[in-house]
Design a protein around this motif. Sequence first.
Motif, PDB file in Angstrom:
ATOM      1  N   ARG A   1       0.854  -1.192   0.000  1.00 47.27           N
ATOM      2  CA  ARG A   1       0.000   0.000   0.000  1.00 47.27           C
ATOM      3  C   ARG A   1       0.894   1.248   0.000  1.00 47.27           C
ATOM      4  NH1 ARG A   1      -0.397  -2.606   4.695  1.00 47.27           N
ATOM      5  NH2 ARG A   1      -2.333  -3.548   3.992  1.00 47.27           N
ATOM      6  N   HIS A   2       0.237   2.400  -0.083  1.00 46.03           N
ATOM      7  CA  HIS A   2       0.965   3.663   0.015  1.00 46.03           C
ATOM      8  C   HIS A   2       1.248   3.961   1.491  1.00 46.03           C
ATOM      9  CE1 HIS A   2       0.360   4.519  -4.202  1.00 46.03           C
ATOM     10  NE2 HIS A   2      -0.961   4.426  -4.072  1.00 46.03           N
TER      11      HIS A   2
ATOM     12  N   PRO B   1       0.465   9.125  -1.922  1.00 50.47           N
ATOM     13  CA  PRO B   1       0.723   8.514  -3.248  1.00 50.47           C
ATOM     14  C   PRO B   1       2.173   8.678  -3.688  1.00 50.47           C
ATOM     15  CG  PRO B   1      -0.393  10.600  -3.530  1.00 50.47           C
ATOM     16  CD  PRO B   1      -0.322  10.382  -2.034  1.00 50.47           C
TER      17      PRO B   1
ATOM     18  N   HIS C   1       6.265   4.571  -6.922  1.00 47.99           N
ATOM     19  CA  HIS C   1       6.849   3.248  -6.734  1.00 47.99           C
ATOM     20  C   HIS C   1       6.497   2.652  -5.368  1.00 47.99           C
ATOM     21  CE1 HIS C   1       9.065   3.966 -10.382  1.00 47.99           C
ATOM     22  NE2 HIS C   1       9.585   5.079  -9.864  1.00 47.99           N
TER      23      HIS C   1
ATOM     24  N   ALA D   1       2.881   0.760  -3.154  1.00 50.98           N
ATOM     25  CA  ALA D   1       1.724  -0.103  -3.472  1.00 50.98           C
ATOM     26  C   ALA D   1       2.050  -0.958  -4.689  1.00 50.98           C
ATOM     27  CB  ALA D   1       0.467   0.732  -3.696  1.00 50.98           C
TER      28      ALA D   1
ATOM     29  N   ARG E   1      -0.676  -2.357  -7.749  1.00 46.84           N
ATOM     30  CA  ARG E   1      -0.525  -1.700  -9.051  1.00 46.84           C
ATOM     31  C   ARG E   1      -0.057  -2.664 -10.137  1.00 46.84           C
ATOM     32  NH1 ARG E   1       2.936   1.627 -10.148  1.00 46.84           N
ATOM     33  NH2 ARG E   1       4.412   1.386  -8.442  1.00 46.84           N
ATOM     34  N   ASN E   2       0.672  -3.700  -9.750  1.00 52.91           N
ATOM     35  CA  ASN E   2       1.250  -4.617 -10.732  1.00 52.91           C
ATOM     36  C   ASN E   2       0.624  -6.009 -10.679  1.00 52.91           C
ATOM     37  OD1 ASN E   2       3.788  -3.050 -11.851  1.00 52.91           O
ATOM     38  ND2 ASN E   2       3.732  -2.694  -9.640  1.00 52.91           N
ATOM     39  N   LYS E   3      -0.609  -6.087 -10.164  1.00 55.13           N
ATOM     40  CA  LYS E   3      -1.265  -7.387 -10.016  1.00 55.13           C
ATOM     41  C   LYS E   3      -1.355  -8.134 -11.345  1.00 55.13           C
ATOM     42  CE  LYS E   3      -5.682  -7.250  -9.570  1.00 55.13           C
ATOM     43  NZ  LYS E   3      -6.146  -7.907 -10.826  1.00 55.13           N
TER      44      LYS E   3
ATOM     45  N   THR F   1      -4.009  -8.359  -1.979  1.00 54.92           N
ATOM     46  CA  THR F   1      -2.996  -7.691  -1.167  1.00 54.92           C
ATOM     47  C   THR F   1      -3.090  -8.116   0.291  1.00 54.92           C
ATOM     48  OG1 THR F   1      -3.018  -5.783  -2.652  1.00 54.92           O
ATOM     49  CG2 THR F   1      -2.104  -5.446  -0.452  1.00 54.92           C
TER      50      THR F   1
END
Length: 422
Positions: free
Chosen positions: A77-78, A83, A86, A88, A92-94, A387
Amino acid sequence: MNAPSQPPALARFNPVQPGAVGMKAAATGLLVVMAGVFLATRYFEPAYPWLGYVKAFAEAAMVGGLADWFAVTALFRHPLGLPIPHTAIIPRNKDRIGEALANFLKENFLIAPVVARRMRNIDLAGAVGRFLQAPHGEETRIRQGASRLIADLFESLDDERLGGLVKSSIANRIRNMEVSPLLGHALASAINDDRHVPMLEAAIRWMARALDANEELIRDMVHKRANWVLKLASLDTKLADAIIEGLRKLTADMHTDPAHPVRVKAEEALAQLANDLQTKPETRERVEAMKVQLLDNQSVSLWLDTLWQKGREAIIRAARNPDAAMAGKLGEILQSMGQSLDKDARMKSAINQFARRAVSGMAASYGSSIVKLVSETVRGWDAQTITNRLESAVGRDLQYIRINGTLVGGLVGLTLHVLDSI
């Protein structure tokens, strides 16, 4: 009263790592302790200069702990909800992770040469042979578990739909397969090994029983076809008696004399039929036409339905009580098969080779579909759910990283302070 909440669907595949919550509290508590030590030593350092070493340790420990907290949090997570670029990383890359996982499966497990190479050292036939021979022990528990799974599977599937699928699959396989050469080869092998003799003798016995059962029909046919002169002299009865006795003698002689001319002619006809089925186009075409007519016949369709129902019921009965199945004739047959598989090197080699080819063929045919299924399945999962599950599954180890970072950072800070004081 509210019903108990169900665990997420993925929980059974990715259970929460035990002790994760406690380790997270310990890592956070250690960071707080280092912050308190740092503030205390900073306040008392003017009066006690030696506290500078403790202060250096605590200060570096805070830096190390905060850095590892940021790194661990940024995976899922962030940090603090900010935000930051690079962070989370997993949500983001699931989709990219799913694609990479699918490609990993394909390149390492679902390519035909890889599968064949991995299976080259697997003695599947020997394992099956030992499994079938073992009446007790671990194999029994495995067999019981597998039996329950098979029974549940056959009972849960749509009977009508599955039966139609099995029936159509069998019919299509037979329809697309040329059966004439197979029948001819089987008949030729039976003749060469004299396995046709019991069948021929059974046919002769059937002819004798049919003659006895239809004696009156033969007499009636002779009587109707005889002219009035034969009837007037009662020669029709004598003629019928002679025909019946001649046929009885013929069947008896054929049964007792393997070299009887009629029996030899029958064997020659069988041998010629075996050859025609394999080499003669006209015979093969007639057999294939008969095959298609049989498959299109409603009675054959009903027979396949009945065959499926009986087979399904037998499988479920045997699966529900595997010990009883293994204790009867079926068990004796399976154990005998197991002994043959375990001891016959040629059979074992042939089965292992067949298994390698079958699995390699499945990998070549369906590997891309499996990869696509994995990729699309991961893409369809909820990012937050994935996640949370991943974080829970490896949370204990991640908190160890935070603790180690805090302690290692403190030791590095203390070392640098000592070197600076020299």
